[in-house]
Design a protein around this motif. Structure first.
Motif, PDB file in Angstrom:
ATOM      1  N   THR A 349       0.846  -1.197   0.000  1.00  0.00           N
ATOM      2  CA  THR A 349       0.000   0.000   0.000  1.00  0.00           C
ATOM      3  C   THR A 349       0.878   1.241   0.000  1.00  0.00           C
ATOM      4  OG1 THR A 349      -1.866  -1.026   1.164  1.00  0.00           O
ATOM      5  CG2 THR A 349      -1.641   1.368   1.357  1.00  0.00           C
ATOM      6  N   VAL A 350       0.591   2.194  -0.886  1.00  0.00           N
ATOM      7  CA  VAL A 350       1.311   3.465  -0.909  1.00  0.00           C
ATOM      8  C   VAL A 350       0.367   4.593  -0.521  1.00  0.00           C
ATOM      9  CG1 VAL A 350       0.900   3.915  -3.385  1.00  0.00           C
ATOM     10  CG2 VAL A 350       2.852   4.960  -2.215  1.00  0.00           C
ATOM     11  N   ILE A 351       0.847   5.459   0.353  1.00  0.00           N
ATOM     12  CA  ILE A 351       0.148   6.694   0.705  1.00  0.00           C
ATOM     13  C   ILE A 351       0.992   7.823   0.129  1.00  0.00           C
ATOM     14  CG2 ILE A 351      -0.733   8.145   2.586  1.00  0.00           C
ATOM     15  CD1 ILE A 351      -0.342   5.500   4.356  1.00  0.00           C
ATOM     16  N   PHE A 352       0.454   8.558  -0.825  1.00  0.00           N
ATOM     17  CA  PHE A 352       1.240   9.576  -1.525  1.00  0.00           C
ATOM     18  C   PHE A 352       0.572  10.946  -1.409  1.00  0.00           C
ATOM     19  CE2 PHE A 352       2.261  11.744  -5.701  1.00  0.00           C
ATOM     20  CZ  PHE A 352       3.520  12.151  -5.306  1.00  0.00           C
ATOM     21  N   GLN A 353       1.375  11.928  -1.002  1.00  0.00           N
ATOM     22  CA  GLN A 353       0.930  13.318  -0.974  1.00  0.00           C
ATOM     23  C   GLN A 353       1.647  14.069  -2.102  1.00  0.00           C
ATOM     24  OE1 GLN A 353       2.523  16.022   2.016  1.00  0.00           O
ATOM     25  NE2 GLN A 353       0.444  16.736   2.490  1.00  0.00           N
ATOM     26  N   PRO A 354       0.952  14.407  -3.189  1.00  0.00           N
ATOM     27  CA  PRO A 354       1.606  15.174  -4.262  1.00  0.00           C
ATOM     28  C   PRO A 354       2.131  16.507  -3.735  1.00  0.00           C
ATOM     29  CG  PRO A 354      -0.539  14.320  -4.976  1.00  0.00           C
ATOM     30  CD  PRO A 354      -0.462  14.121  -3.491  1.00  0.00           C
ATOM     31  N   ASN A 376      -2.143  -1.092  -3.756  1.00  0.00           N
ATOM     32  CA  ASN A 376      -3.201  -0.247  -3.203  1.00  0.00           C
ATOM     33  C   ASN A 376      -2.668   1.183  -3.153  1.00  0.00           C
ATOM     34  OD1 ASN A 376      -5.584   0.548  -1.889  1.00  0.00           O
ATOM     35  ND2 ASN A 376      -4.684   0.200   0.132  1.00  0.00           N
ATOM     36  N   VAL A 377      -3.437   2.136  -3.658  1.00  0.00           N
ATOM     37  CA  VAL A 377      -2.996   3.523  -3.766  1.00  0.00           C
ATOM     38  C   VAL A 377      -3.918   4.434  -2.973  1.00  0.00           C
ATOM     39  CG1 VAL A 377      -2.502   5.443  -5.334  1.00  0.00           C
ATOM     40  CG2 VAL A 377      -2.053   3.089  -6.069  1.00  0.00           C
ATOM     41  N   ILE A 378      -3.344   5.189  -2.029  1.00  0.00           N
ATOM     42  CA  ILE A 378      -4.083   6.198  -1.274  1.00  0.00           C
ATOM     43  C   ILE A 378      -3.432   7.546  -1.548  1.00  0.00           C
ATOM     44  CG2 ILE A 378      -4.717   7.050   1.016  1.00  0.00           C
ATOM     45  CD1 ILE A 378      -4.629   4.128   1.979  1.00  0.00           C
ATOM     46  N   LEU A 379      -4.205   8.502  -2.021  1.00  0.00           N
ATOM     47  CA  LEU A 379      -3.702   9.854  -2.245  1.00  0.00           C
ATOM     48  C   LEU A 379      -4.225  10.805  -1.179  1.00  0.00           C
ATOM     49  CD1 LEU A 379      -3.825  10.595  -6.092  1.00  0.00           C
ATOM     50  CD2 LEU A 379      -2.011   9.561  -4.738  1.00  0.00           C
ATOM     51  N   LEU A 380      -3.379  11.733  -0.765  1.00  0.00           N
ATOM     52  CA  LEU A 380      -3.799  12.869   0.042  1.00  0.00           C
ATOM     53  C   LEU A 380      -3.900  14.082  -0.880  1.00  0.00           C
ATOM     54  CD1 LEU A 380      -1.471  12.426   3.160  1.00  0.00           C
ATOM     55  CD2 LEU A 380      -3.783  11.529   2.818  1.00  0.00           C
ATOM     56  N   ASP A 381      -4.502  15.155  -0.377  1.00  0.00           N
ATOM     57  CA  ASP A 381      -4.588  16.376  -1.177  1.00  0.00           C
ATOM     58  C   ASP A 381      -3.199  16.914  -1.492  1.00  0.00           C
ATOM     59  OD1 ASP A 381      -7.347  16.537  -1.461  1.00  0.00           O
ATOM     60  OD2 ASP A 381      -7.594  17.508   0.494  1.00  0.00           O
ATOM     61  N   VAL A 426       2.862  -4.391   3.704  1.00  0.00           N
ATOM     62  CA  VAL A 426       3.883  -3.367   3.525  1.00  0.00           C
ATOM     63  C   VAL A 426       3.186  -2.046   3.220  1.00  0.00           C
ATOM     64  CG1 VAL A 426       5.906  -2.597   2.217  1.00  0.00           C
ATOM     65  CG2 VAL A 426       5.540  -5.046   2.611  1.00  0.00           C
ATOM     66  N   VAL A 427       3.509  -1.003   3.991  1.00  0.00           N
ATOM     67  CA  VAL A 427       2.921   0.323   3.798  1.00  0.00           C
ATOM     68  C   VAL A 427       4.034   1.332   3.576  1.00  0.00           C
ATOM     69  CG1 VAL A 427       1.512   2.157   4.829  1.00  0.00           C
ATOM     70  CG2 VAL A 427       0.921  -0.249   5.239  1.00  0.00           C
ATOM     71  N   LEU A 428       3.835   2.203   2.589  1.00  0.00           N
ATOM     72  CA  LEU A 428       4.783   3.275   2.293  1.00  0.00           C
ATOM     73  C   LEU A 428       4.070   4.608   2.374  1.00  0.00           C
ATOM     74  CD1 LEU A 428       6.247   1.679  -0.941  1.00  0.00           C
ATOM     75  CD2 LEU A 428       7.500   1.931   1.179  1.00  0.00           C
ATOM     76  N   SER A 429       4.709   5.603   2.994  1.00  0.00           N
ATOM     77  CA  SER A 429       4.220   6.981   2.897  1.00  0.00           C
ATOM     78  C   SER A 429       5.265   7.785   2.142  1.00  0.00           C
ATOM     79  CB  SER A 429       3.951   7.579   4.282  1.00  0.00           C
ATOM     80  OG  SER A 429       5.089   7.517   5.124  1.00  0.00           O
ATOM     81  N   LEU A 430       4.834   8.481   1.081  1.00  0.00           N
ATOM     82  CA  LEU A 430       5.746   9.181   0.193  1.00  0.00           C
ATOM     83  C   LEU A 430       5.313  10.634   0.004  1.00  0.00           C
ATOM     84  CD1 LEU A 430       6.030   6.554  -2.731  1.00  0.00           C
ATOM     85  CD2 LEU A 430       7.356   6.646  -0.608  1.00  0.00           C
ATOM     86  N   GLY A 431       6.297  11.517  -0.132  1.00  0.00           N
ATOM     87  CA  GLY A 431       5.994  12.910  -0.458  1.00  0.00           C
ATOM     88  C   GLY A 431       6.939  13.872   0.229  1.00  0.00           C
ATOM     89  N   ALA A 432       7.009  15.093  -0.328  1.00  0.00           N
ATOM     90  CA  ALA A 432       7.921  16.122   0.186  1.00  0.00           C
ATOM     91  C   ALA A 432       7.195  17.199   0.976  1.00  0.00           C
ATOM     92  CB  ALA A 432       8.665  16.769  -0.987  1.00  0.00           C
TER      93      ALA A 432
END
Length: 450
Positions: A349-354, A376-381, A426-432
């Motif tokens: 699962t990826v949690i991505f904040q553009p 599995n894809v989760i997007l934040l604002d 497996v969970v990933l949180s990605l973003g700057a």
């Protein structure tokens, strides 16, 4: 410019990772430091503990009185600061010496033997590895890092002032203020198109940077880039090449082919071929500087990484949670490659904040393709940073492009509720953006999920 004539330095954007490294450097030299930042953070708190005066309101009265003397105070700002910033305009209109961060960094490192790390990806990890290698070989250096080194719990490594290691940042063409002795370029992918406009412009900027190297200096380039220099690559015919790569007890072990022969049995703890490439170029620069093989091998094996660069927060047999700064499609692809190599067959699962409306717009299809590789894809604002919204550019618009039946757009509150029910492997949180501030909450929720 004689920096030493200033007794005080005021940093506008002092909580930034590059700005705070400079602030630490000058405080270590007993210069008085103060500054402004928009929000409190762990970095600003650490600076305050070290003695910096930090304010969080863009008001003139927030500037300490003893920093309002133009003869004594140097003012430094980051390009992310808006043009209508009250404090910045006060200093500019009252004849203070005002520099961009890159100008000050160029000035500080000009009289040193400077090793600069450039590229659209990999700068922070590569410069942290290089700084650690040289420090471990007792080189009298100061390394200014764009992230927090786990080994030193800091973005500044200090062991002297004769040598410097810096990130050469392409944003706002900042790296053109540097005059390195050694420089490497890890990649030249399109990015920061809000600044450059066209991909060809950013490539031209890297070419211009390559010409900033001092006479008799050395340029190192990843094999395949359209520049002449000492080449490096993974399992190819470059001047420096990682060979005989294997994984032993969860770590990479490899040999390095150099122009003078083979250096054997380097051990490296970070996962992913992108990180192996970062380690290789750091080794190449250290070898060319003159560091001995045995000390380099021992140093590389002890490198522990950079915070928010493939950082483990849960590492158990049935649950893994990793946080990473990846905010460009190529970086997301590199993280996915690493996690698939480490955890084959696991549900990811990826949690991505553009980060930035402009970057999301410019690379939407590439983001969607990279994200579609996860299970599995989760997007934040979108995190706006310095930008105003762009009509039609939203996380929902991006999510619609993702080819995955398991996908959702969630608020941070909704995210934690969903994770409570998640039987993740497996969970990933990605973003700057500010997703890094959610790591603790995500970790705690995953630990006690279900």
């Amino acid at each position: 410019m004689n920096i030493n004539r200033f007794t005080h330095i005021y940093f506008i954007g002092i909580g930034g990772i590059g700005m705070s490294a400079l602030a630490r450097y000058f405080m270590a030299g007993k210069t008085a430091v103060a500054g402004y930042d928009k929000t409190k953070s762990e970095i600003t708190e650490q600076l305050q503990v070290l003695g910096a005066i930090v304010n969080f309101e863009d008001k003139l009265e927030a500037i300490p009185e003893h920093y309002k003397n133009s003869e004594k105070t140097l003012v430094v700002y980051t390009p992310a600061i808006p043009q209508n910033h009250t404090q910045l305009n006060f200093f500019k209109s009252n004849n203070f010496k005002v520099l961009k961060r890159a100008e000050l960094l160029g000035d500080v490192t000009k009289s040193t033997f400077c090793l600069a790390v450039a590229g659209t990806h990999g700068k922070t990890t590569t410069s942290a590895i290089l700084g650690h290698l040289l420090y471990s070989c007792n080189v009298p250096l100061t390394a200014f890092l764009g992230g927090i080194s786990v080994n030193y719990n800091s973005n500044l490594i200090v062991n002297g002032t004769e040598v410097s290691v810096v990130e050469a940042d392409e944003f706002d063409r900042s790296f053109l203020k540097l005059s390195p002795d050694f420089a490497c370029i890890t990649s030249m992918d399109a990015d920061h198109l809000d600044i450059y406009g066209e991909a060809s412009e950013i490539k031209e900027a890297f070419v211009a940077f390559s010409k900033c190297i001092k006479p008799n200096g050395k340029l190192f380039v990843k094999n395949g880039l359209p520049l002449k220099g000492i080449t490096y690559g993974i399992e190819d015919n470059a001047d420096y090449s990682a060979q005989n790569i294997r994984i032993e007890n969860g770590h990479y072990v490899f040999d390095v082919k150099t122009p003078k022969g083979i250096l054997k049995d380097f051990k490296f703890n970070l996962p992913g071929r992108h990180n192996l490439s970062n380690a290789l170029i750091a080794l190449a620069m250290a070898v060319e500087y003159g560091c001995p093989h045995q000390q380099l091998a021992k140093a590389l094996a002890s490198f522990m990484g950079v915070k928010r660069r493939f950082s483990y927060h849960i590492k158990e047999d049935n649950l893994v949670y990793i946080d990473d700064y990846a905010h460009h499609p190529e970086e997301i692809k590199a993280v996915l490659q690493a996690v698939r190599e480490l955890y084959p067959g696991k549900f990811i699962t990826v949690i991505f904040q553009p980060h930035l409306y402009s970057r999301t717009r410019d690379f939407a299809d590439d983001f969607a393709k990279a994200l579609s590789g996860f299970d599995n894809v989760i997007l934040l604002d979108i995190y706006p940073a310095r930008e105003l919204p762009i009509n039609g550019v939203t996380s929902q618009w991006l999510l619609d492009k993702v080819e995955n039946k398991n996908k959702a757009l969630l608020s941070k509150t909704e995210l934690l509720q969903v994770l409570k029910q998640n039987k993740a492997q497996v969970v990933l949180s990605l973003g700057a953006g500010d997703i890094g501030e959610e790591v603790y909450n995500i970790k705690q929720t995953l630990k006690y999920a279900g």
